[in-house]
Design an enzyme around this catalytic site. Structure first.
Site: not given
Ligand code: SIN
Length: 309
Positions: A72, A130, A266
């Site tokens: 998030g 995101c 990852t």
């Molecule tokens: C996140 O912070 O939830 C992931 C960021 C992204 O997927 O862009």
């Protein structure tokens, strides 16, 4: 000597291996594992105008050949970045790029304006993909009109290099890439995570507090590769491939499909030094095949023909 360099317009990258936003912190977390300055670039953690706490825990879950996250966009906001992070990352001798996020177009515009004043940041990555926020993020990247509007608005205020990071959670990825290009993007990066979920059968509850999250890791690589191939043959600007790249062989697949560069995500959680190993691995691969410049292999599968029409 093998030439690994690539460019976005007049912005030179010493090699085509960058680290993906949200998987490499602000670089310094990795200083014990590799010389960050030897990478082609680093994309810093997603940044917003205001500080964000991120989503409730649990916000990570392991899945077969991958992981789900729903962080998030936790970060301390642009003011903290300017005062505390920027002075630190400025010392890296590589391209340091900020991934920017917002709820509304004005947020993206405000961020882009502020970051454009930071001399040592030559580019931004516009995160319209995101999947873990209620407003903004993927809502922009899964709507063609919104993709156009936010890209155009940021382009109008941001004179340096603009990379637009696309969501794979769409039916026709090419139309989104072309829309971003038409509105002034200098480069496209893809893919962000695929929307997914997991359920804990013991507790009979979703594995993530947000129920859904973004899937990354080797599981997404074939999807990412397919989308990079489709986009690279449909736009004129450089494409940066992201998605489950764990080693040199994976990275090379993306170049053969048409990517000019790759981002490692990852994989850095498993081996924090992997991105630099991939730089060396690409060089060895090219030498072993008799190539002296990485450009010779970019999109080569299209030149050879695939047997398909
Ligand atoms: C996140 O912070 O939830 C992931 C960021 C992204 O997927 O862009």
């Amino acid at each position: 000597m093998v030439n690994l360099g690539f460019s976005i317009g007049d912005l030179r990258f010493k090699n085509p291996v960058l680290t993906a936003s949200g998987t490499f912190g602000y670089g310094s977390e990795f200083d014990d594992f590799l010389d960050v300055s030897l990478l082609g670039g680093i994309i810093l953690k997603g940044t917003t105008l205001e500080p964000r706490e991120g989503n409730a825990y649990p916000r990570m879950a392991e899945t077969p050949s991958g992981m789900l996250n729903s962080v998030g966009l936790q970060n301390k906001g642009i003011e903290f970045f300017e005062k505390n992070i920027y002075p630190r990352v400025s010392s890296y001798n590589t391209n340091v790029i900020v991934n920017i996020n917002g709820n509304h177009i004005d947020d993206y515009v405000g961020l882009a304006e502020r970051i454009s004043r930071l001399d040592k940041i030559p580019a931004i990555e516009l995160n319209i993909s995101c999947p873990n926020v209620k407003m903004g993020g993927m809502a922009f990247g899964t709507n063609l009109g919104a993709t156009r509007d936010v890209t155009r608005a940021v382009r109008a205020v941001y004179p340096k290099k603009l990379i637009v990071k696309l969501s794979p959670n769409v039916t026709d990825i090419v139309s989104f890439a072309q829309a971003a290009e038409e509105e002034g993007a200098d480069s496209i990066s893809l893919i962000n995570t695929l929307l997914g979920m997991a359920i804990d059968t013991g507790s009979m509850k979703p594995a993530l507090s947000t129920i859904t999250g973004g899937l990354s890791g080797p599981a997404v690589k074939p999807v990412a590769l397919r989308m990079v191939w489709q986009v690279a043959r449909s736009v004129r600007i450089p494409v940066i491939g992201i998605g489950g790249i764990m080693n040199t062989r994976d990275a090379v697949e993306f170049f053969l499909a048409g990517a000019s560069a790759v981002q490692i995500g990852t994989a850095s959680f498993i081996d924090p030094g992997v991105s630099l190993k991939i730089v060396g691995g690409i060089s060895d691969y090219l030498s072993s095949k008799g190539f002296s410049d990485i450009k010779e292999i970019i999109g080569i599968i299209n030149r050879q023909g695939t047997g398909k029409s």
